[in-house]
Design a protein around this motif. Structure first.
Motif, PDB file in Angstrom:
ATOM      1  N   LYS A   1      -9.325  -5.809  -3.610  1.00  0.00           N
ATOM      2  CA  LYS A   1     -10.086  -5.492  -2.222  1.00  0.00           C
ATOM      3  C   LYS A   1      -9.488  -5.344  -1.442  1.00  0.00           C
ATOM      4  CE  LYS A   1     -10.943 -10.967  -2.852  1.00  0.00           C
ATOM      5  NZ  LYS A   1     -10.883 -11.667  -1.796  1.00  0.00           N
TER       6      LYS A   1
ATOM      7  N   SER B   1     -13.657  -6.755 -10.281  1.00  0.00           N
ATOM      8  CA  SER B   1     -14.614  -7.189  -9.583  1.00  0.00           C
ATOM      9  C   SER B   1     -13.991  -5.708  -8.430  1.00  0.00           C
ATOM     10  CB  SER B   1     -13.926  -8.237  -9.224  1.00  0.00           C
ATOM     11  OG  SER B   1     -15.005  -9.052  -7.428  1.00  0.00           O
TER      12      SER B   1
ATOM     13  N   ASP C   1     -19.341 -11.133   7.708  1.00  0.00           N
ATOM     14  CA  ASP C   1     -20.127 -12.282   8.441  1.00  0.00           C
ATOM     15  C   ASP C   1     -20.139 -12.054   9.775  1.00  0.00           C
ATOM     16  OD1 ASP C   1     -22.320 -14.299   8.580  1.00  0.00           O
ATOM     17  OD2 ASP C   1     -21.255 -15.055   6.703  1.00  0.00           O
TER      18      ASP C   1
ATOM     19  N   GLY D   1     -18.358  -5.828 -11.209  1.00  0.00           N
ATOM     20  CA  GLY D   1     -19.211  -5.930  -9.787  1.00  0.00           C
ATOM     21  C   GLY D   1     -18.272  -5.614  -8.627  1.00  0.00           C
ATOM     22  N   SER D   2     -19.516  -4.661  -7.654  1.00  0.00           N
ATOM     23  CA  SER D   2     -18.915  -4.473  -6.440  1.00  0.00           C
ATOM     24  C   SER D   2     -19.789  -4.922  -5.349  1.00  0.00           C
ATOM     25  CB  SER D   2     -18.645  -2.909  -6.317  1.00  0.00           C
ATOM     26  OG  SER D   2     -18.435  -1.937  -5.379  1.00  0.00           O
ATOM     27  N   THR D   3     -19.149  -4.943  -4.237  1.00  0.00           N
ATOM     28  CA  THR D   3     -19.740  -5.027  -2.286  1.00  0.00           C
ATOM     29  C   THR D   3     -18.810  -4.494  -1.676  1.00  0.00           C
ATOM     30  OG1 THR D   3     -18.039  -7.523  -2.323  1.00  0.00           O
ATOM     31  CG2 THR D   3     -20.491  -7.429  -3.133  1.00  0.00           C
ATOM     32  N   THR D   4     -20.450  -4.137  -0.843  1.00  0.00           N
ATOM     33  CA  THR D   4     -18.930  -3.123   0.320  1.00  0.00           C
ATOM     34  C   THR D   4     -20.328  -3.685   1.892  1.00  0.00           C
ATOM     35  OG1 THR D   4     -18.537  -1.456  -0.794  1.00  0.00           O
ATOM     36  CG2 THR D   4     -18.430  -1.254   1.489  1.00  0.00           C
ATOM     37  N   GLY D   5     -19.418  -4.372   2.710  1.00  0.00           N
ATOM     38  CA  GLY D   5     -19.970  -4.682   3.588  1.00  0.00           C
ATOM     39  C   GLY D   5     -19.418  -5.429   5.310  1.00  0.00           C
TER      40      GLY D   5
ATOM     41  N   LYS E   1     -14.194  -5.555  -3.679  1.00  0.00           N
ATOM     42  CA  LYS E   1     -14.959  -5.956  -2.339  1.00  0.00           C
ATOM     43  C   LYS E   1     -14.270  -5.141  -1.211  1.00  0.00           C
ATOM     44  CE  LYS E   1     -15.497 -10.720  -4.790  1.00  0.00           C
ATOM     45  NZ  LYS E   1     -15.477 -11.858  -4.374  1.00  0.00           N
ATOM     46  N   ASN E   2     -15.075  -4.619  -0.639  1.00  0.00           N
ATOM     47  CA  ASN E   2     -14.723  -3.679   0.335  1.00  0.00           C
ATOM     48  C   ASN E   2     -15.522  -3.981   2.042  1.00  0.00           C
ATOM     49  OD1 ASN E   2     -13.444  -1.402  -0.960  1.00  0.00           O
ATOM     50  ND2 ASN E   2     -15.097  -2.114  -2.000  1.00  0.00           N
TER      51      ASN E   2
END
Length: 405
Positions: A285, A314, A351, A344-348, A316-317
């Motif tokens: 992360k 995994s 929220d 899996g990878s997410t960048t955002g 996440k960024n």
């Protein structure tokens, strides 16, 4: 004599190779110019060392302090399970079958060859077979001097059945203004049925640069819980490779990396499975702010000899401010059937509804951002109860705060 031959071979390769450049895929996204040792002087000496940031670990079963290219405190302690400190030559004389792991005689790039050319100054830590170490062992690497470089090389061997915790700390100066280059190498051999918790904490000064290569091998039924906390330094090139060589080996890998003001963190991970029925889980992360940038490259590779592999990766960024950037490049290379592998990878961004909720309760925006960012990393921080969690949270938040270094 063997070590002299090895370092001479590394030096010969060093003199023939060019420094990595962006034509090399692994280095394509790395600010190689920041890592150029031509901008730095000779190795750090003990007299030039300054006071490092002290990680507040209350209880330790033993400690070594390694400064620049030599041991500064060389009594590891006498608790059960403490390592014996050997020279590299003594280590290979004791474990000749492992020579090719600790001294492979091949170098991936000029930084790697440069590090090996300093091998005569390195350490071999031999953790005893079948022992349980109740308190963590700390290896502190201080390399603190303006415009200097160092190339520490550490060999660690956990004997069959050894159980315990090792903390490796890369310390920067309290003032955080030292411009130094650290080219570090860590080679770890985990014996059969060993059970190891290994945490690496990097808090080098904001002007420091770090090239870090780690190779970790797990034998049959070995278990390792490994985490890295990449908080300091202006430029980091990290390459961590795990080899699951024995049937039943299990890896739990994690990383926290932050890139604050103009920092560049380039993190690379390989989970390589060479034996059947092996398991690996990786959770990396990162958070970027204030023109900070991060690059994550991850790879699960399963060889022909490793059916029954179970692996997951995994990444996440979190992008906190405009102008910051996080790139993620996960991958799979599977050479055998009967495996279970995915990534899996997410960048955002944060929220906005969560941010609004906290602010509607009277919490200032900066504090709300801090709370939510901490929450993202919490899962990794609590994996290592031996680390000072509040201290880590403060360091992580400080590295991302507006107007702070």
């Amino acid at each position: 004599m063997m070590m002299n031959t090895y370092t001479e071979a590394a030096t010969a390769v060093l003199n023939k190779m060019n420094w990595p450049d962006k034509k090399n895929e692994i280095w394509r996204r790395t600010p190689v110019g920041l890592l150029d040792p031509i901008n730095f002087k000779s190795p750090v000496t003990a007299e030039e060392l300054q006071t490092p940031v002290q990680i507040p670990i209350e209880e330790a079963g033993g400690m070594l302090i390694y400064s620049g290219s030599s041991l500064r405190v060389n009594e590891p302690g006498d608790a059960e399970g403490c390592p014996q400190v050997l020279s590299p030559e003594e280590g290979i004389e004791r474990y000749p079958d492992e020579k090719d792991f600790f001294f492979p005689g091949e170098w991936s790039d000029r930084f790697d060859a440069w590090n090996s050319s300093e091998t005569t100054h390195s350490l071999f830590l031999d953790f005893p077979k079948g022992k349980v170490m109740e308190k963590p062992f700390i290896l502190r690497m201080d390399s603190l001097s303006r415009d200097r470089f160092s190339a520490p090389r550490i060999f660690v061997r956990f004997g069959d059945g050894w159980q315990g915790r090792l903390i490796v700390v890369y310390s920067g100066s309290a003032e955080g203004q030292d411009k130094e280059l650290v080219n570090s190498s860590l080679r770890i051999w985990a014996g059969k049925n060993s059970h190891v918790s290994l945490a690496e904490v990097q808090t080098l000064g904001i002007e420091s640069r770090l090239v870090q290569n780690s190779l970790i091998l797990l034998n049959r039924d070995a278990y390792m819980n490994h985490s890295q906390f990449q908080i300091g330094a202006s430029a980091v090139k990290n390459n961590t490779v795990f080899h699951l060589m024995g049937e039943g080996a299990e890896l739990q890998a994690g990383s926290v990396y932050t890139s604050g003001k103009d920092q560049h963190k380039d993190i690379r991970l390989e989970q390589r499975h060479f034996a059947p029925q092996t398991t690996s889980r990786a959770l990396y992360k990162g958070a970027v702010s204030r023109r900070g940038r991060s690059v994550f490259q991850g790879m699960i590779q399963v060889e022909h000899e490793a059916p029954g592999t179970d692996a997951y990766l995994s990444n996440k960024n979190l992008v906190l401010t405009k102008g910051s950037r996080a790139d993620a490049i996960p991958g799979l290379k599977i050479l055998v059937d009967d495996v279970k592998c995915s990534h899996g990878s997410t960048t955002g961004k944060l929220d906005p509804s969560q941010l609004f909720y906290l602010m509607s309760r009277g919490i200032p925006k900066s504090e709300a951002v801090r709370i939510l960012t901490e929450g993202m990393f919490e899962e990794l921080i609590v994996r290592h109860s031996e680390l000072p969690a509040d201290w880590l949270r403060d360091r992580i938040a400080h590295s991302l705060e507006p107007g702070e270094n």
